[in-house]
Every structure is written in C-alpha cells, then in structure tokens.
Design a protein around this motif. Structure first.
Motif, short mmCIF file in Angstrom:
data_model
loop_
_atom_site.label_atom_id
_atom_site.label_comp_id
_atom_site.label_asym_id
_atom_site.label_seq_id
_atom_site.Cartn_x
_atom_site.Cartn_y
_atom_site.Cartn_z
N ILE A 221 0.92 -1.33 0.10
CA ILE A 221 0.00 -0.12 0.13
C ILE A 221 1.04 1.28 -0.01
CG2 ILE A 221 -1.80 1.09 1.44
CD1 ILE A 221 -2.65 -1.39 2.42
N GLN A 222 0.69 2.19 -0.97
CA GLN A 222 1.40 3.41 -0.74
C GLN A 222 0.41 4.46 -0.10
OE1 GLN A 222 1.81 5.13 -4.64
NE2 GLN A 222 3.49 6.74 -3.95
N TYR A 223 -0.78 4.49 -0.24
CA TYR A 223 -1.76 5.60 0.20
C TYR A 223 -3.13 4.84 0.57
CZ TYR A 223 1.53 9.12 -1.33
OH TYR A 223 2.57 10.08 -1.67
N ILE A 224 -3.67 5.14 1.59
CA ILE A 224 -5.27 5.47 1.83
C ILE A 224 -5.64 6.55 2.10
CG2 ILE A 224 -7.05 4.32 3.03
CD1 ILE A 224 -5.35 1.79 3.95
N PHE A 225 -6.30 7.46 1.08
CA PHE A 225 -6.50 8.64 1.17
C PHE A 225 -7.89 8.81 1.98
CE2 PHE A 225 -4.09 9.36 -2.62
CZ PHE A 225 -3.09 9.87 -2.20
N VAL A 226 -7.79 9.60 2.90
CA VAL A 226 -9.02 9.81 3.81
C VAL A 226 -8.99 11.05 4.61
CG1 VAL A 226 -8.42 8.51 5.94
CG2 VAL A 226 -10.86 8.68 5.36
N SER A 227 -10.12 11.75 5.08
CA SER A 227 -10.04 13.07 5.43
C SER A 227 -9.52 13.10 6.96
CB SER A 227 -11.45 13.76 5.61
OG SER A 227 -12.14 13.12 6.60
N ASN A 228 -8.90 14.07 7.60
CA ASN A 228 -8.08 13.96 8.65
C ASN A 228 -9.23 13.92 9.87
OD1 ASN A 228 -5.60 14.63 7.93
ND2 ASN A 228 -6.02 16.84 7.73
N PRO A 229 -10.30 14.25 9.92
CA PRO A 229 -11.14 13.96 11.11
C PRO A 229 -11.40 12.48 11.03
CG PRO A 229 -11.97 15.92 9.93
CD PRO A 229 -10.74 15.21 9.21
N LEU A 230 -11.69 11.78 10.13
CA LEU A 230 -12.05 10.49 9.94
C LEU A 230 -10.76 9.49 10.28
CD1 LEU A 230 -14.44 10.33 6.80
CD2 LEU A 230 -15.06 10.70 9.13
N ARG A 231 -9.70 10.24 9.79
CA ARG A 231 -8.45 9.35 9.91
C ARG A 231 -7.95 9.28 11.57
NH1 ARG A 231 -2.95 10.86 11.25
NH2 ARG A 231 -1.32 9.85 10.44
#
Length: 596
Positions: A221-231
């Motif tokens: 995995i390189q990235y799992i993009f997700v918004s900061n609050p959900l992260r």
C-alpha cells in the motif's frame, strides 16, 4: 498515432526447522467444506451507464519479448496517464464484496491482480468478524485502464475507491446508497434521491477494513486517502481495539488526507498500491513517497532493459520494433543514442517508434527537424511533426518552415491515395497555440491542394477560436477565394491582439458570455465543450490552465469531457471562489448522458 485535432494516422518468511522428534498426532477428519457464497443479483442496468469511447484501450497492445508471460496483469505508466494490460474484473458474486449501484453502472470494476487480491483479502478479514458485512466498492479502473471522467487517476489498475461502512440512527449497519460526505464528527445528514438520511461513520467496521488491507500480503500500500477527522477516528479505534504496534505504525503512515487541489476524501477511501517488480519491468511509474512496507524491486526492469539492448541492432525488424517500444515505456535507461540511430531504420514502423521514443529529449530535436524534411512515409512524418510539438515554442519555426512544401505522401491505403505534408504540419501547429503560425497558415491557403485546405482551415479555427464558414468545399473556386479573403482580412484586423484575446472573442462570437478566461468564465467554458470542435478544444485548454489538471479529455466524447470538467469544478466551487453552478450544469445527480 491518433492526431487529436484532425488528421488521423495509424502507427503502428523462512520457517524454523527443529530436529527434536515429536510424537505423531493423528489429525482429525477434515471438516465439511463451507457452503458456497450466496448469489447476489447485480443491480439492473440503467440509463446512467457510462460508455466512454474505447480508443483501443479495452485490450491495449503491449510490446512483449519472446517467451514473456502474456497473461499476467501489468500496470503501465502512471496512475494519471497510464493504462492496464490483462485487466482483472473484481470477483462477483462475492460474500463480502459489493459495488455501489451508480458505480456498478459505469463498469469500472477492473484492476491489476495485486489490487484485486488485496481488496478480496481485506473483505475476508472484515467477514471473519462481521459475517454479514459486504465492503461497498466504488470506482476501480476501466478494462484496459485509461482516463475516466470521475477522476484524474485510476488509469493503470492501482487505484480503488471504497465507500465507508455506515450505521443508521438506530445504530444498525446499513448499506450506503452512494459516496456520502461525512463531517468532522463522522456524521452525514442530508437528502439522497429525495430521501432524508441520517447516517454515521461505522468506525469499528471501517477500521477492520483498513486493518485487513494493511495485514494482507496481496500488495504494498502506498496511500489510503481519507479526511483528517475520519483518520483520527480510525486511529483512535485501532488503539481502543489493541491493534499491534506494527499495524498502528503502518496505518498512521498510509492513512493520509491529500493536499493541494485534491478533495479531502470525506466520502470514501481512496486506496493506491505500489508497482510490482513485473510492473516496473513493463513500464510502471510511481509518484509520491513510498509506503512504509515498500522497497522497489527493479531487478526485472534492469533485465528488460538489457534484453531490449540485445534486440536493438538485430536483423529482425519485429524485434527492433518491440525493443524500442518497450524502452519507450521504461525510464532511466541509457540507450537513447542507440535508439536515435533507428530514426533512419529501413522499416518505417521502427523509424516511427524511434521518433516517438525520443520526442521528450531535446538532444535529438535537430535529428527530428532533419527528418521532417527527408521523410517519405506518412506515418513516420506524422510522428515527427507531432513529436516536435513536445518541444513547445522551439518547434514553431521548424514546423512553419515545413509549410508550403505541399509534398504528397502516399498513404499506402489505396492506389493513388495521398496526404500532404502541409496537412500534417498544420495539425501539429494547431497543438502549440502560437500566434506566429496563423499568418503562415493563411499564406499557405493560396496554392494548397483542395484536400489540404480544410485541414489548414481547421488549424486556423483551433488557433484563433474563430469559424467563418460551415461549407469548406475547396473545389469551388469562388468559395475558395472567399475563404482566403476572409482569413486574410481577419488577420489584418486582429494581428495586434494577443492569443487570449482571440480566444475570448471567439467564444463571444459563438454566443458565450466569456470575458477574460478566468474563474468567472468556468461554467460558460463548460457549456462550450459541447459545441464545435475549436470551441471544445479551447474551452478545455483554458480549464486545464485554471485547474492545473491535464486529463486526456480532448480525446473524449464532448459530453464525457463536459461532465468531467463540470464535476471537477463543482466539487471545488469554494476553493476557486466560483459563482454557483447553473442548475442545468450540475453533476449532483450523476452521469446521465443524452441519447446518442
């Protein structure tokens, strides 16, 4: 090669052993095999089905070496400009995977083998704890890869959109109807298809999914993009559940909210994986920082370069062609000088491949210019002219110098069928947006062969964003003189203005309220994409400059291109301080193309 603006020319872990004897243990009888997963009917077809033009990308060709595996999936190029060879469809039916209805209609359920395996492993990991859960999938890639109107990436089978698991107001798991935006508290309140919905981000199942992705051996995995609050919610849940230090470390690295003009990903996970060793050897290229578990394996790539080098100077033109095409896909090799030797190869296919392979290298620009004056094969000439356009303004004068030769090149498609060098040069000049080309094209109108004149006029339309005649029959001498006189007078009246003023005036002439080609004009430019070709091209060129994005949308059907740009700017209205999108241009209801 496909010319964008007019003329089309076809070119071709180690186990630990012990010496201690152990008392044999009789194994119990094997359990009965589990029942097969229940069949789940796919959503019915609907009119929202997206059918992009193929452009030869459903089963794209690939330059295989003799004996290479022709069945393995391969990711070629970048996630924004590549394609996919031997695409794999996501498994369906599957006990723990489903595709959202709208995304199912698009048909973007393809990926490379590693991504398919990774997602299937993660879904099974979720299913171990939540047997009734089914991971809601969004867009993956087209069969064959390439551009899709909904994203600037997803081109080469290494990207996946995955919707969030959600729960309803009673705290019960429910299926999301689409990609829905969740606020900083993990909550969605809004209307979807006329129904009021209140949903919450199911942090327990969503963490289980992320954990499954991280613990799978299917891909790096390189990235799992997700918004900061959900992260933050996901990492807090991982700690609450007692996730291992290793899994937490990886999660904190791969869970990222993208920056720049990218959306925050508050409505879905965007998963991106790394190239495999086989992908690197085929021409896969990466951008961005590496994932925490990844080390690039380039041994196969080095072997491919060495093998290509051995074929370059062989007697078989087919192998020379394969070698050059493969090297074009690969980066950081040192064989460009040897490829340049093949610009004069006896086989025109090899010459064309050599030209195309060197188009980004300024050291060989003079070789291309020389070839422009010597080449007799129309396919190679077209490659030379188009390759020079990669050198920007430095190519303008060499191309202008080639105008007026009016040399007929036999197409070889039918007896006595020819194409003029002027038509191919005009097509190349139309891509450069340089005003110096305009008076030279106008001067070339006088004396041009009748079949060449429409292409010269087409280039003028693209460069100036103006159109004066619908009927361009160059065999009518009266109309021919009219055309020449009209363009000559236009130049006399407008040569003091700059190119952007020509373009803006051309939109106004066509009835569009465009003033200064800035963000205030975005929605009118989106309208113009559906109009005549010169308006379509110039509208998209302006939108590309405003957005900083460069999808291949100039090759798409006008509705698909318009939808892409309307959707891109609609989702970033606040960021670009745009006026509200007109209701009839909104993409909020999804992709519903007109009857064709």
């Amino acid at each position: 090669m496909l010319a964008i603006f007019g003329v089309a020319i076809t070119c071709a872990g180690t186990a630990t052993l012990t010496s201690v004897e152990e008392t044999p243990v009789l194994e119990p009888p094997a359990p009965d095999p589990p029942p097969p997963p229940p069949f789940v009917e796919p959503p019915p077809p609907a009119r929202m089905t997206l059918q992009l033009p193929d452009y030869g990308r459903t089963n794209p060709p690939f330059p295989y070496f003799p004996g290479e595996n022709r069945h393995r999936s391969l990711s070629i190029g970048t996630v924004t400009g590549g394609y996919l060879v031997n695409a794999r469809r996501l498994p369906s039916p599957h006990p723990h995977l489903t595709t959202l209805p709208r995304q199912y209609q698009r048909g973007f359920q393809y990926a490379g083998d590693p991504l398919v395996q990774l997602v299937a492993d993660a879904a099974d990991h979720v299913g171990e704890k939540y047997p009734d859960a089914r991971v809601p999938l969004g867009n993956f890639s087209r069969k064959g890869g390439g551009n899709i109107p909904q994203s600037v990436s997803h081109n080469n089978g290494r990207d996946a959109d995955i919707a969030f698991f959600v729960i309803d107001e009673e705290g019960q798991p429910t299926n999301p109807p689409d990609l829905l935006k969740f606020d900083e508290h993990g909550r969605f309140e809004g209307t979807f298809n006329g129904e009021e919905l209140v949903l919450e981000f199911d942090v327990e199942r969503n963490w289980r999914l992320v954990e499954g992705l991280i613990e799978s051996d299917g891909a790096d995995i390189q990235y799992i993009f997700v918004s900061n609050p959900l992260r933050r919610m996901l990492l807090a849940e991982a700690r609450r559940q007692g996730a291992s230090a290793s899994t937490l470390r990886i999660a904190s690295r791969v869970l990222v909210q993208p920056g720049g003009n990218a959306l925050p990903h508050d409505d879905h996970f965007h998963l991106r994986i790394h190239c495999t060793a086989e992908d690197f050897a085929a021409g896969c290229r990466e951008r961005g920082r590496p994932g925490p578990t990844f080390t690039a394996d380039l041994a196969l790539k080095r072997g491919a370069i060495e093998r290509a080098a051995n074929y370059l100077d062989g007697d078989d033109p087919e192998l020379r062609l394969v070698a050059i095409r493969r090297l074009e896909l690969l980066e950081n090799h040192r064989l460009h000088a040897r490829i340049a030797d093949h610009i004069e190869d006896s086989d025109p296919r090899v010459r064309a491949a050599a030209v195309r392979s060197l188009r980004n290298h300024t050291n060989y620009r003079d070789l291309l210019i020389d070839r422009l004056h010597e080449e007799e094969d129309p396919r190679v000439f077209a490659e030379v002219a188009r390759s020079l356009t990669y050198h920007g303004d430095d190519a303008v004068q060499p191309l202008i110098a080639a105008l007026g030769r009016n040399k007929p090149l036999s197409t070889g498609l039918a007896a006595g069928e020819f194409i003029s060098t002027d038509a191919l040069v005009a097509d190349a000049l139309a891509t450069l947006e340089h005003p110096d080309a305009v008076p030279e094209l106008i001067a070339t109108l006088d004396g041009a062969h009748p079949p060449t004149m429409p292409q010269l006029v087409h280039a003028l339309r693209i460069l100036t964003n103006h159109q004066f005649f619908d009927d361009l029959d160059p065999r009518d001498e009266t109309r021919r003189a009219e055309i020449i006189d009209t363009w000559t007078r236009w130049w006399e009246e407008n040569q003091e203005f700059d190119h952007s003023q020509w373009v803006a005036a051309g939109f106004r002439q066509a009835g569009y309220n465009v003033e200064s080609l800035d963000s205030d004009d975005v929605w009118e430019l989106c309208r113009a994409i559906s109009d005549e070709r010169h308006l379509n091209v110039n509208a998209q060129r302006v939108l590309k400059r405003l957005s900083g994005q460069s999808p291949g949308s100039l090759q798409w059907d006008p509705y698909d291109a318009s939808f892409y740009w309307r959707r891109w700017f609609e989702r970033r209205q606040d960021q670009f301080a745009l006026p509200p999108i007109p209701t009839e241009l909104s993409t909020a209801d999804g992709y519903t193309p007109p009857e064709r």
